[in-house]
Scaffold this motif. Structure first.
Motif, short mmCIF file in Angstrom:
data_model
loop_
_atom_site.label_atom_id
_atom_site.label_comp_id
_atom_site.label_asym_id
_atom_site.label_seq_id
_atom_site.Cartn_x
_atom_site.Cartn_y
_atom_site.Cartn_z
N TYR A 35 0.86 -1.19 0.00
CA TYR A 35 0.00 0.00 0.00
C TYR A 35 0.89 1.23 0.00
CZ TYR A 35 1.36 0.30 4.88
OH TYR A 35 2.11 0.39 6.02
N GLY A 37 -0.72 4.55 0.87
CA GLY A 37 -1.27 5.54 1.79
C GLY A 37 -2.75 5.35 2.02
N GLY A 38 -3.47 6.47 2.06
CA GLY A 38 -4.86 6.48 2.48
C GLY A 38 -5.76 5.47 1.77
N VAL A 41 -4.91 1.90 2.99
CA VAL A 41 -5.23 1.70 4.40
C VAL A 41 -6.76 1.61 4.56
CG1 VAL A 41 -5.08 2.69 6.71
CG2 VAL A 41 -3.10 2.76 5.20
N TRP A 297 -7.04 0.96 15.09
CA TRP A 297 -6.43 2.27 15.33
C TRP A 297 -6.49 2.72 16.77
CZ3 TRP A 297 -3.04 3.54 11.94
CH2 TRP A 297 -3.17 3.05 10.63
N ARG A 365 1.42 12.52 6.38
CA ARG A 365 0.60 12.17 5.23
C ARG A 365 1.49 12.25 3.99
NH1 ARG A 365 -1.60 15.85 8.10
NH2 ARG A 365 -3.46 14.57 8.32
N LYS A 371 -1.36 19.57 0.14
CA LYS A 371 -1.55 19.31 1.57
C LYS A 371 -0.80 20.33 2.44
CE LYS A 371 -2.71 14.46 0.96
NZ LYS A 371 -3.52 13.58 1.80
N TYR A 434 7.10 6.48 6.79
CA TYR A 434 5.73 6.47 7.34
C TYR A 434 5.00 5.21 6.88
CZ TYR A 434 0.97 8.39 8.16
OH TYR A 434 -0.31 8.62 8.58
N ASP A 435 4.44 4.48 7.82
CA ASP A 435 3.65 3.30 7.48
C ASP A 435 2.57 3.11 8.54
OD1 ASP A 435 4.96 2.34 9.71
OD2 ASP A 435 6.06 0.76 8.67
N ILE A 436 1.90 1.99 8.48
CA ILE A 436 0.76 1.77 9.38
C ILE A 436 1.21 1.77 10.85
CG2 ILE A 436 -0.96 0.05 10.10
CD1 ILE A 436 -1.32 -0.62 7.10
N GLY A 461 -9.72 12.18 3.74
CA GLY A 461 -8.72 12.17 4.82
C GLY A 461 -9.21 11.19 5.86
N THR A 462 -8.31 10.43 6.44
CA THR A 462 -8.74 9.48 7.46
C THR A 462 -7.87 9.53 8.71
OG1 THR A 462 -7.42 7.77 6.38
CG2 THR A 462 -9.78 7.79 5.90
N SER A 463 -6.67 10.12 8.62
CA SER A 463 -5.79 10.02 9.79
C SER A 463 -6.38 10.76 10.99
CB SER A 463 -4.39 10.53 9.46
OG SER A 463 -4.43 11.83 8.94
N LYS A 466 -8.37 8.48 12.97
CA LYS A 466 -7.55 7.62 13.83
C LYS A 466 -7.22 8.37 15.12
CE LYS A 466 -5.49 5.92 9.57
NZ LYS A 466 -4.33 6.08 8.64
#
Ligand SMILES: *Cc1c(COP(=O)(O)O)cnc(C)c1O
Length: 564
Positions: A35, A37-38, A41, A297, A365, A371, A434-436, A461-463, A466
């Motif tokens: 993967y 990114g967004g 995930v 998460w 991100r 961004k 950057y990873d999970i 956007g999802t972070s 989390k």
């Protein structure tokens, strides 16, 4: 306990999945780097929630055996991209079944690996990874499932043929006879509709079976290919009679292809649905706002706290709304434990001496201009002033730039340079790769999650969802899901204009508002009004985590998209 890889083949082949979910990337496990990114995930969170909810679905993706890339950053801030070293057979099992797809007139053999996701009640969701690195294929064809989003247009087009056409063939070859819906997570898999069209011979018949989720809020972001290239690569699978519907400027547009063949289409946040309807007039475009997988998460300290105070939160994340009843001190203790884990990691790896008690902001991100990752540090003097007069500041960055996004890479350099030169009592660190795993530690361990997209470029956007699951408020421009999730001072804060119809974000106005709010509202509340700060933390869980999760999201897909 049986590990998921020991689950026997028959256990899922005997089942009767009704949905096949296609995604170019699926981040299903923190050790499987397939993967970027967004999008990936989200796909992983989606399939995990399906397993928890007993939703009869199978996932299909590419193997990407060298991942997206492993990121290093040198002392000048130059991003170095290395192939991910990933021992496929430690995690995935090969199946004896193969399919072939025709690319540029050659028959390319596609091997299938699988992984099983086990839900909370033991329900199994299989995920299939397509692989062309097989003896008998020529050298170039063998390279096609190595790098996620690697190579040129032709490489990408070939990958999309493998995912779409190869994926649909794989589902059929594996013996799944009862697929009602083929769900395309973004347009990358849209060539699958051509395989279905060949079989069912009618646009309407294919439309009955296809669901399409678009994730791109800007026209230029949609996947498209030169029509002649597409013709030479796909051959006669591309029917002449639909060309005018799916091409624009002599380019084959994957979003238009998916739109033509889907009778349920959705954007991933309310605003994104609106933007998509303007971009593609004439199509009915619905909205299902994204979520994140709650169990995945929630950090360990909050996991224990929720277990003690809100039994059943794992199987039913709506229960999180009762977080309002949790004692504030318990919330704070859990947060401090998550924060210490993060700070220890950062200090150990980067020898920077960050402090457990200092106000810590996180920004992680994909690094790309829209961004605005450097907005937060764009006025170092102001930042130093705030940190000297209101309270010390620490900032933790992470994120990869696409190898061809040179502007994105320049931003990383800027941040590294600011990190070395900012002075005052501000500490900045940039975590590489950057990873999970890092995402989980970061979103739980900082005090404030910062997000600064130029509107309306962020589909969802999802972070920030989390971070909400860990009681960490977000500070963000009003874009994507934040338009729905932000209640000022209660779940976090808005940066910049609130006018929903504003054409373009104004960098200067946003910068000013960002610093003003940090100085006058947010950091004083953190240092001087801890009780109310924790109240805000708690309402992030109760109001936002209870809603912005993939269990709620999948229930909406089932009701609105799958069984229509
Ligand atoms: C959640 C996540 C993302 C996506 O976050 P956004 O807020 O949508 O940018 C990207 N990468 C990783 C590793 C993640 O965990």
């Amino acid at each position: 306990m049986m590990s998921s890889s020991e689950v026997k083949l028959g256990e899922y082949l005997n089942g009767s999945p009704k949905i096949a979910y296609f995604s170019m990337e699926i981040g299903i496990n923190e050790r499987i780097p397939t993967y970027s990114g967004g999008l990936g995930v989200l796909a992983g969170d989606t399939l995990k929630s399906c397993a928890d909810l007993n939703i009869p679905i199978v996932g299909v993706t590419l193997l990407s055996e060298n991942g997206y890339f492993y990121q290093k950053i040198d002392e000048h801030g130059q991003q170095i991209e290395l192939p991910y070293k990933f021992n496929v057979d430690d995690f995935l099992k090969p199946l004896p079944t193969t399919v072939t797809v025709n690319i540029e007139g050659r028959d390319v053999i596609v091997r299938i690996w699988y992984f099983t996701v086990k839900g909370i009640n033991g329900y199994i969701v299989p995920v299939f990874f397509l692989d062309t690195n097989v003896e008998g294929n020529d050298e170039w064809d063998r390279s096609l499932t190595k790098y996620l989003y690697g190579g040129d247009n032709k490489y990408r087009l070939a990958q999309e043929i493998i995912l779409g056409v190869g994926g649909v063939r794989a589902i059929h070859e594996l013996g799944y006879q009862n697929i009602d819906k083929y769900h395309m997570n973004e347009g990358h898999a849209a060539f699958g509709t051509l395989e279905l069209f060949k079989k069912f011979k009618s646009i309407d018949a294919v439309r009955q079976q296809c669901v399409f989720t678009t994730h791109t809020p800007v026209a230029a972001g949609h996947d498209q290919f030169d029509l002649n290239l597409a013709r030479s690569m796909i051959g006669d699978l591309l029917p002449e009679e639909i060309l005018q519907d799916i091409t624009f400027d002599n380019r084959l547009n994957m979003t238009r292809l998916a739109l033509l063949f889907s009778n349920y289409v959705n954007g991933v946040a309310k605003k994104h649905g609106e933007v998509s309807r303007l971009m593609f007039p004439g199509y009915e475009i619905n909205t299902i706002t994204n979520g994140v997988n709650t169990q995945r998460w929630v950090s360990d300290p909050f996991h224990r706290l929720f277990d003690a105070r809100m039994p059943c939160w794992q199987s039913d994340p709506f229960v999180l709304r009762s977080a309002f009843g949790i004692d504030k001190q318990e919330i704070w203790n859990a947060h401090m434990e998550a924060k210490r884990t993060l700070i220890d990691f950062v200090n150990n790896r980067y020898n920077i001496g960050m402090n457990y008690d200092y106000f810590t902001m996180g920004f992680a991100r994909r690094q790309t201009p829209y961004k605005r990752p450097d907005l937060l540090i764009s006025d170092p003097e102001r930042l130093r002033h705030i940190s000297e007069t209101v309270g010390p500041i620490q900032i933790i960055y992470a994120g990869k730039a696409h190898p061809k996004d040179y502007a994105g890479k320049d931003i990383i350099k800027k941040i590294i340079s600011a990190k070395n030169n900012i002075g005052g009592n501000i500490k900045i660190v940039y975590i590489h790769n950057y990873d999970i795993t890092i995402g989980k530690m970061l979103t739980a361990g900082v005090d404030l999650w910062v997000n600064t997209p130029r509107r309306p470029m962020e589909a969802s956007g999802t972070s920030g969802m989390k971070s909400a699951h860990n009681g960490v408020p977000q500070f963000s421009t009003l874009d994507g899901w934040w338009i729905e999730g932000r209640i000022e001072n209660i779940t976090g804060w808005a940066i910049g204009s609130r006018k929903s119809n504003e054409k373009q974000s104004d960098d200067d106005a946003d910068r000013k508002d960002l610093y003003d709010k940090l100085e006058n509202v947010i950091i004083p509340k953190f240092y001087n009004d801890r009780d109310n700060w924790i109240r805000t933390m708690r309402s992030c869980i109760a109001i936002n985590a209870s809603f912005f999760n993939t269990n709620r999201m999948m229930q909406q897909y089932v009701l609105n998209a799958y069984f229509i």
